[in-house]
Design a protein around this motif. Structure first.
Motif, PDB file in Angstrom:
ATOM      1  N   ILE A  34       0.854  -1.181   0.000  1.00  0.00           N
ATOM      2  CA  ILE A  34       0.000   0.000   0.000  1.00  0.00           C
ATOM      3  C   ILE A  34       0.890   1.231   0.000  1.00  0.00           C
ATOM      4  O   ILE A  34       1.680   1.434   0.922  1.00  0.00           O
ATOM      5  CB  ILE A  34      -0.937   0.017   1.214  1.00  0.00           C
ATOM      6  CG1 ILE A  34      -1.836  -1.222   1.204  1.00  0.00           C
ATOM      7  CG2 ILE A  34      -1.783   1.288   1.213  1.00  0.00           C
ATOM      8  CD1 ILE A  34      -2.730  -1.336   2.434  1.00  0.00           C
ATOM      9  N   VAL A  35       0.766   2.031  -1.047  1.00  0.00           N
ATOM     10  CA  VAL A  35       1.535   3.268  -1.171  1.00  0.00           C
ATOM     11  C   VAL A  35       0.578   4.441  -1.000  1.00  0.00           C
ATOM     12  O   VAL A  35      -0.421   4.532  -1.714  1.00  0.00           O
ATOM     13  CB  VAL A  35       2.228   3.361  -2.552  1.00  0.00           C
ATOM     14  CG1 VAL A  35       3.020   4.660  -2.655  1.00  0.00           C
ATOM     15  CG2 VAL A  35       3.128   2.158  -2.777  1.00  0.00           C
ATOM     16  N   CYS A  36       0.857   5.311  -0.050  1.00  0.00           N
ATOM     17  CA  CYS A  36       0.018   6.473   0.197  1.00  0.00           C
ATOM     18  C   CYS A  36       0.606   7.659  -0.560  1.00  0.00           C
ATOM     19  O   CYS A  36       1.662   8.180  -0.191  1.00  0.00           O
ATOM     20  CB  CYS A  36      -0.031   6.761   1.697  1.00  0.00           C
ATOM     21  SG  CYS A  36      -1.407   7.786   2.214  1.00  0.00           S
ATOM     22  N   ASN A  37      -0.071   8.092  -1.640  1.00  0.00           N
ATOM     23  CA  ASN A  37       0.470   9.081  -2.571  1.00  0.00           C
ATOM     24  C   ASN A  37      -0.614  10.084  -2.991  1.00  0.00           C
ATOM     25  O   ASN A  37      -1.466   9.758  -3.812  1.00  0.00           O
ATOM     26  CB  ASN A  37       1.018   8.356  -3.817  1.00  0.00           C
ATOM     27  CG  ASN A  37       1.442   9.303  -4.919  1.00  0.00           C
ATOM     28  OD1 ASN A  37       2.013  10.355  -4.659  1.00  0.00           O
ATOM     29  ND2 ASN A  37       1.158   8.929  -6.161  1.00  0.00           N
ATOM     30  N   PRO A  38      -0.628  11.307  -2.401  1.00  0.00           N
ATOM     31  CA  PRO A  38       0.280  11.881  -1.399  1.00  0.00           C
ATOM     32  C   PRO A  38       0.131  11.186  -0.045  1.00  0.00           C
ATOM     33  O   PRO A  38      -0.873  10.532   0.223  1.00  0.00           O
ATOM     34  CB  PRO A  38      -0.165  13.334  -1.289  1.00  0.00           C
ATOM     35  CG  PRO A  38      -0.982  13.586  -2.511  1.00  0.00           C
ATOM     36  CD  PRO A  38      -1.630  12.285  -2.843  1.00  0.00           C
ATOM     37  N   HIS A  39       1.134  11.395   0.804  1.00  0.00           N
ATOM     38  CA  HIS A  39       1.197  10.647   2.046  1.00  0.00           C
ATOM     39  C   HIS A  39       0.382  11.300   3.155  1.00  0.00           C
ATOM     40  O   HIS A  39       0.446  12.489   3.383  1.00  0.00           O
ATOM     41  CB  HIS A  39       2.647  10.506   2.508  1.00  0.00           C
ATOM     42  CG  HIS A  39       2.813   9.486   3.596  1.00  0.00           C
ATOM     43  ND1 HIS A  39       2.550   9.779   4.915  1.00  0.00           N
ATOM     44  CD2 HIS A  39       3.177   8.178   3.551  1.00  0.00           C
ATOM     45  CE1 HIS A  39       2.762   8.689   5.631  1.00  0.00           C
ATOM     46  NE2 HIS A  39       3.139   7.715   4.833  1.00  0.00           N
ATOM     47  N   SER A  64      -2.273   1.770  -4.721  1.00  0.00           N
ATOM     48  CA  SER A  64      -1.897   3.176  -4.623  1.00  0.00           C
ATOM     49  C   SER A  64      -3.073   3.991  -4.098  1.00  0.00           C
ATOM     50  O   SER A  64      -4.059   4.206  -4.795  1.00  0.00           O
ATOM     51  CB  SER A  64      -1.444   3.710  -5.986  1.00  0.00           C
ATOM     52  OG  SER A  64      -0.924   5.014  -5.864  1.00  0.00           O
ATOM     53  N   ASP A  65      -2.961   4.419  -2.837  1.00  0.00           N
ATOM     54  CA  ASP A  65      -3.990   5.237  -2.206  1.00  0.00           C
ATOM     55  C   ASP A  65      -3.736   6.694  -2.599  1.00  0.00           C
ATOM     56  O   ASP A  65      -2.824   7.335  -2.090  1.00  0.00           O
ATOM     57  CB  ASP A  65      -3.915   5.055  -0.690  1.00  0.00           C
ATOM     58  CG  ASP A  65      -4.812   6.032   0.066  1.00  0.00           C
ATOM     59  OD1 ASP A  65      -5.675   6.661  -0.575  1.00  0.00           O
ATOM     60  OD2 ASP A  65      -4.634   6.163   1.294  1.00  0.00           O
ATOM     61  N   GLU A  66      -4.560   7.204  -3.507  1.00  0.00           N
ATOM     62  CA  GLU A  66      -4.366   8.562  -4.038  1.00  0.00           C
ATOM     63  C   GLU A  66      -5.545   9.465  -3.687  1.00  0.00           C
ATOM     64  O   GLU A  66      -5.909  10.374  -4.441  1.00  0.00           O
ATOM     65  CB  GLU A  66      -4.111   8.490  -5.546  1.00  0.00           C
ATOM     66  CG  GLU A  66      -2.902   7.602  -5.864  1.00  0.00           C
ATOM     67  CD  GLU A  66      -2.511   7.542  -7.334  1.00  0.00           C
ATOM     68  OE1 GLU A  66      -3.061   8.327  -8.135  1.00  0.00           O
ATOM     69  OE2 GLU A  66      -1.644   6.714  -7.675  1.00  0.00           O
TER      70      GLU A  66
END
Length: 278
Positions: free
Chosen positions: A43-48, A76-78
């Motif tokens: 899970i990538v938080c983008n933006p964080h 990708s959590d955008e």
């Protein structure tokens, strides 16, 4: 995310960020090592959220390459991607290359952009139909497959007619951030804060207050009369931090910071008690 994964019997492995003078960076050495341990998703938080970093295309590409090399699907959590501050630009993970797109599930929503979280509307973009069908099957089993009529209408109106409001709101958020950071730096130097690239959240470093865990939460709730987000909720490294949402009328922000300043000024942190007469 952590609670849901563990509730379904999964194991969470944390790639903790590196902090340098209030600025956060990805620990790629740690990520490479942990990617080899059998993870299925990242899970990538983008933006964080909560630190407010907008990851560069180069950083995202490096993350994706590590995931692809180890057969890890990227989520990708955008959700904050519309709220770009100070001229920063958002790079969708799936836009970097066709190969990365094939390994990426993108999650986004109008809920943060237009303050519609109560309507529970979101969009999940899959790289292939098979993966979407698996996802739909789970939603049907837990009976959350359908949107309500209000969320569909609100989502449509927000994106077709909400531009002027959104631009004004973004400017207001930037002004609130400047106000809050200046106020804290000038009046509450015991707390450290940095200006984020994105979001309407500030990540407060309260470690100099010498209060840990529940004691820090108790101080904010019962002394400052503020209900902020406990940094521990965001994973390893969050103890000693609090997250504040500044997307509110200025008068409310002013009142909150004044209460915090008074609480800090009247508190004996070494003895963990109120100073008599203050």
């Amino acid at each position: 995310f952590k609670n849901v994964i563990e509730a379904w019997g999964g194991e969470v492995v944390t790639n903790q960020l590196i902090e340098n003078n209030g600025r956060y960076y990805i620990d790629f050495d740690d990520l490479r090592n942990k990617a080899k341990q059998g993870a299925k998703f990242m899970i990538v938080c983008n933006p964080h959220n909560p630190v407010g970093r907008v990851w560069s295309k180069e950083e995202l590409e490096a993350i994706a390459n590590i995931c692809i090399e180890n057969n890890i699907t990227i989520i990708s959590d955008e959700i904050y991607s519309d709220i770009m501050l100070w001229g920063n630009k958002h790079t969708p993970m799936a836009s970097i290359s066709e190969e990365i797109r094939k390994h990426t599930i993108t999650c986004t929503s109008s809920t943060k952009t237009f303050n519609l979280a109560g309507l529970q509307v979101a969009t999940v973009i899959f790289p292939n139909l098979n993966m979407k069908n698996q996802y739909d099957a789970i939603l049907k089993k837990i009976e959350t497959y359908r949107n309500n009529a209000f969320s569909i209408v609100a989502n449509t109106i927000a994106f077709t007619e909400g531009k002027e409001w959104f631009l004004d709101a973004t400017t207001y958020i930037e002004e609130n951030i400047k106000y809050a950071v200046d106020y804290i730096n000038s009046n509450i130097p015991q707390i450290k804060v940095s200006i984020p690239d994105s979001t309407y959240l500030l990540w407060l470093d309260c470690r100099n207050l010498n209060l840990d865990g529940d004691d820090l939460v108790d101080f904010f709730v019962n002394k400052a009369r503020l209900a902020l987000n406990d940094g521990r909720l965001f994973g390893d490294g969050g103890d000693g931090y609090m997250r504040i949402n500044i997307a509110c009328p200025r008068r409310i922000l002013e009142k909150a910071l004044y209460q915090l300043e008074n609480a800090v000024d009247s508190y004996n942190f070494d003895k963990y008690e109120l100073i008599s007469g203050c």
